[in-house]
Motif scaffolding. Structure first.
Motif, PDB file in Angstrom:
ATOM      1  N   PRO A   1       0.815  -1.232   0.000  1.00 36.14           N
ATOM      2  CA  PRO A   1       0.000   0.000   0.000  1.00 36.14           C
ATOM      3  C   PRO A   1       0.842   1.272   0.000  1.00 36.14           C
ATOM      4  O   PRO A   1       0.427   2.277  -0.569  1.00 36.14           O
ATOM      5  N   PHE A   2       2.046   1.240   0.597  1.00 37.78           N
ATOM      6  CA  PHE A   2       2.867   2.448   0.660  1.00 37.78           C
ATOM      7  C   PHE A   2       3.251   2.926  -0.732  1.00 37.78           C
ATOM      8  O   PHE A   2       3.080   4.104  -1.065  1.00 37.78           O
ATOM      9  N   PHE A   3       3.758   2.027  -1.549  1.00 31.23           N
ATOM     10  CA  PHE A   3       4.181   2.434  -2.890  1.00 31.23           C
ATOM     11  C   PHE A   3       2.986   2.786  -3.773  1.00 31.23           C
ATOM     12  O   PHE A   3       3.046   3.712  -4.585  1.00 31.23           O
ATOM     13  N   ALA A   4       1.879   2.030  -3.616  1.00 29.94           N
ATOM     14  CA  ALA A   4       0.676   2.356  -4.389  1.00 29.94           C
ATOM     15  C   ALA A   4       0.128   3.728  -3.985  1.00 29.94           C
ATOM     16  O   ALA A   4      -0.261   4.531  -4.845  1.00 29.94           O
ATOM     17  N   ILE A   5       0.126   4.008  -2.692  1.00 35.14           N
ATOM     18  CA  ILE A   5      -0.364   5.299  -2.213  1.00 35.14           C
ATOM     19  C   ILE A   5       0.587   6.413  -2.636  1.00 35.14           C
ATOM     20  O   ILE A   5       0.148   7.525  -2.976  1.00 35.14           O
ATOM     21  N   PHE A   6       1.895   6.133  -2.645  1.00 35.29           N
ATOM     22  CA  PHE A   6       2.857   7.144  -3.077  1.00 35.29           C
ATOM     23  C   PHE A   6       2.629   7.524  -4.544  1.00 35.29           C
ATOM     24  O   PHE A   6       2.602   8.712  -4.894  1.00 35.29           O
ATOM     25  N   ILE A   7       2.422   6.516  -5.394  1.00 41.67           N
ATOM     26  CA  ILE A   7       2.176   6.798  -6.814  1.00 41.67           C
ATOM     27  C   ILE A   7       0.888   7.595  -6.983  1.00 41.67           C
ATOM     28  O   ILE A   7       0.825   8.579  -7.735  1.00 41.67           O
ATOM     29  N   TRP A   8      -0.159   7.191  -6.279  1.00 43.25           N
ATOM     30  CA  TRP A   8      -1.426   7.912  -6.359  1.00 43.25           C
ATOM     31  C   TRP A   8      -1.281   9.342  -5.840  1.00 43.25           C
ATOM     32  O   TRP A   8      -1.860  10.279  -6.392  1.00 43.25           O
ATOM     33  N   THR A   9      -0.496   9.542  -4.792  1.00 45.93           N
ATOM     34  CA  THR A   9      -0.284  10.882  -4.253  1.00 45.93           C
ATOM     35  C   THR A   9       0.381  11.790  -5.272  1.00 45.93           C
ATOM     36  O   THR A   9      -0.010  12.956  -5.440  1.00 45.93           O
ATOM     37  N   VAL A  10       1.389  11.263  -5.965  1.00 46.03           N
ATOM     38  CA  VAL A  10       2.067  12.049  -6.997  1.00 46.03           C
ATOM     39  C   VAL A  10       1.111  12.361  -8.150  1.00 46.03           C
ATOM     40  O   VAL A  10       1.029  13.505  -8.624  1.00 46.03           O
ATOM     41  N   VAL A  11       0.357  11.338  -8.594  1.00 53.10           N
ATOM     42  CA  VAL A  11      -0.594  11.538  -9.696  1.00 53.10           C
ATOM     43  C   VAL A  11      -1.657  12.557  -9.295  1.00 53.10           C
ATOM     44  O   VAL A  11      -2.009  13.463 -10.064  1.00 53.10           O
ATOM     45  N   PHE A  12      -2.180  12.415  -8.093  1.00 51.16           N
ATOM     46  CA  PHE A  12      -3.202  13.351  -7.602  1.00 51.16           C
ATOM     47  C   PHE A  12      -2.664  14.778  -7.561  1.00 51.16           C
ATOM     48  O   PHE A  12      -3.340  15.721  -7.998  1.00 51.16           O
ATOM     49  N   SER A  13      -1.457  14.953  -7.046  1.00 47.68           N
ATOM     50  CA  SER A  13      -0.888  16.298  -6.929  1.00 47.68           C
ATOM     51  C   SER A  13      -0.625  16.909  -8.295  1.00 47.68           C
ATOM     52  O   SER A  13      -0.924  18.087  -8.540  1.00 47.68           O
ATOM     53  N   VAL A  14      -0.079  16.117  -9.234  1.00 45.29           N
ATOM     54  CA  VAL A  14       0.221  16.622 -10.576  1.00 45.29           C
ATOM     55  C   VAL A  14      -1.065  16.987 -11.308  1.00 45.29           C
ATOM     56  O   VAL A  14      -1.179  18.067 -11.906  1.00 45.29           O
ATOM     57  N   LEU A  15      -2.062  16.077 -11.273  1.00 49.47           N
ATOM     58  CA  LEU A  15      -3.318  16.350 -11.971  1.00 49.47           C
ATOM     59  C   LEU A  15      -4.026  17.569 -11.374  1.00 49.47           C
ATOM     60  O   LEU A  15      -4.602  18.378 -12.117  1.00 49.47           O
ATOM     61  N   THR A  16      -3.984  17.691 -10.053  1.00 48.41           N
ATOM     62  CA  THR A  16      -4.628  18.840  -9.418  1.00 48.41           C
ATOM     63  C   THR A  16      -3.987  20.144  -9.874  1.00 48.41           C
ATOM     64  O   THR A  16      -4.677  21.117 -10.216  1.00 48.41           O
TER      65      THR A  16
END
Length: 514
Positions: free
Chosen positions: A276-291
């Motif tokens: 979950p850590f790496f999956a959440i890290f990738i999602w966090t980066v994607v979320f921040s970039v898209l936002t």
């Protein structure tokens, strides 16, 4: 002349020395008080900052530093100090089961007792503003009576044998319940020197300490005889086998110990955390970039539209488009949570009426993430729009006039003139927006609480969790106990990741630090 004399009187060396001395004494008292309470790191920080402040404000050679010291002190106290504390906790086993110091944990265990003798029924009899305690032995029929006493604090009451219980009506169960805490602090001493304490609402019983401390620091259970020694590797008193090895039983509460890099290695070694850590890290980066991309895009387009000279009622549009920025974000988030309700939300009602679909906004991972991005774009675009409106004013009209003479249209003007001239000054703000959204805890906590939850993890984790909300859930929602040490380790990694990504962004845009 009188004003000058008065000014010099207030600036006299003895007055400055007196004020400095009083401040020094106050700081010294506070530092000692914090040290006694066990707040060593905070005591050292206060001592350093206060000493530096007294030196700067009493030395003429450091006059210029007086203007920057408050800012530096604030940064040290509110930025560096929490960061150092977080990093320090990351190297410990600090958790809901290991919060105490070694001495405090041992004392808690030593204070435990067990019933080791006969029980006596007890009664309370009023004696004016005081009380008398009476015990009765059901086996022998004997009675024991204390002198008058009043409730308050720990007390030892010697009892003497009595022929009968006192005359008068005894206190009811309601009075005993109301004074239960005070009664629990009483120790009744029988004529044979036996100590009794309250064991229930109607009984006093003989008790003994559950654990006995030996000279070598070993705890021995008075009932079972099991021996326990402090295991400083895990922060518990652990049972000892006959051959001197560690047993399986651990006594709670534990105590805080330094465990080195275990919390950090657990993030990468434990599959239940690593996945979950790496999956959440990738999602966090994607979320921040898209936002960042969506808020900048929407804000820039709307800024260009409301600045369009041919548009009528521009002032009204500006006010309406800025309203999402004026409303507190937590209110907007809660309103959107209701709008996206899968059964009764207006958005699903509209989609069902138009297209016959009802997306599962809160239970499907993909639609939940889409919902989070939509809501965050709504909350963030007004800020970017305001910035772009100000930057558009700085673009010379000559550029657009020259472009019109060359036959360029609105789209060419936007991509060849407006966009390049806006992006460069917006880049630092976009990096700041990326860092903010990387740690956008409020949005996730109020909108989805990280859900829908992931399965097969050893720590609570969800598909919309950002690293910061994942850290919070580990610290405060862990099923096996709140693990502050592991949460601090992940928070430290987040700090390093955000810093590294900010540096990469600055390098990528060819911007240098001053």
């Amino acid at each position: 002349m009188d004003v000058v004399k008065k000014k010099h009187r207030w600036q006299s060396p003895w007055l400055t020395g007196a004020v400095t001395g009083l401040l020094g004494l106050l700081v010294g008292y506070l530092v000692v008080l914090m040290y006694v309470q066990g707040e060593y790191l905070f005591a050292i920080t206060t001592l350093i900052l206060s000493s530096a402040g007294l030196y700067i404000f009493t030395n003429r050679k450091t006059y210029a530093w007086r203007y920057v010291y408050p800012g530096l002190a604030g940064m040290g106290l509110f930025v560096l100090f929490p960061l150092v504390c977080t990093i320090a906790i990351a190297f410990t086993n600090y958790s809901s089961t290991n919060q105490l110091t070694f001495e405090r944990a041992r004392q808690v265990l030593m204070d435990r007792s067990y019933q080791a003798g006969q029980s006596y029924g007890f009664s309370l009899y009023p004696a004016g503003d005081a009380w008398r305690l009476a015990l009765s032995d059901g086996e022998t029929g004997k009675y024991y009576l204390s002198d008058t006493f009043t409730f308050g604090g720990e007390q030892t009451l010697p009892l003497r044998e009595a022929a009968a219980l006192p005359a008068g009506e005894r206190a009811g169960l309601r009075v005993i319940t109301q004074n239960r805490q005070a009664l629990s602090q009483l120790t009744a001493v029988l004529p044979d020197k036996s100590n009794l304490v309250m064991s229930s609402l109607r009984q006093f019983s003989a008790t003994r300490p559950l654990y006995r401390l030996t000279d070598d620091g070993t705890l021995i259970n008075g009932q079972s005889g099991v021996r326990y020694r402090a295991n400083n590797d895990i922060g518990y008193f652990q049972s000892v086998t006959a051959d001197g090895g560690w047993g399986d039983e651990k006594l709670s509460p534990g105590y805080t110990v330094t465990i080195g890099w275990d919390n950090f290695t657990r993030v990468f070694a434990d599959r239940g955390i690593q996945k979950p850590f790496f999956a959440i890290f990738i999602w966090t980066v994607v979320f921040s970039v898209l936002t960042v991309l969506l808020t900048v895009a929407v804000g820039m387009v709307l800024a260009c539209l409301v600045q369009w000279e041919a548009l009528k009622g521009k002032a009204v549009y500006r006010v309406l488009l800025i309203l999402p920025y004026a409303v507190p974000s937590f209110i907007s988030i809660l309103i959107f949570k209701g709008l996206f309700n899968q059964s009764f939300g207006e958005i699903n009602m509209m989609l069902s009426g138009l297209f016959g679909i009802k997306p599962a906004w809160f239970s499907d991972p993909n639609t939940a993430r889409a919902m989070v991005i939509i809501v965050n774009t709504w909350l963030g675009y007004p800020y970017m729009m305001i910035l772009c409106m100000g930057l558009l004013k700085a673009i010379p009209d000559d550029l657009y006039e020259a472009s019109a003479m060359d036959g360029a249209g609105p789209w060419q003007n936007f991509f060849k003139i407006t966009l390049p001239l806006l992006i460069k000054p917006l880049t630092p703000l976009m990096i700041a927006s990326f860092a903010f959204n990387f740690n956008n805890f409020v949005l996730i906590q109020l909108l989805t609480n990280g859900g829908p939850d992931r399965l097969g993890t050893t720590t609570p984790a969800g598909y919309t969790d950002l690293l910061v909300s994942y850290t919070w859930r580990i610290a405060f929602e862990g099923g096996g106990g709140q693990n502050f040490g592991l949460a601090a380790a992940i928070a430290t990694l987040i700090f390093l990741l955000v810093g590294a990504l900010a540096v990469v962004n600055l390098k990528a845009t060819r911007m240098k630090f001053d």
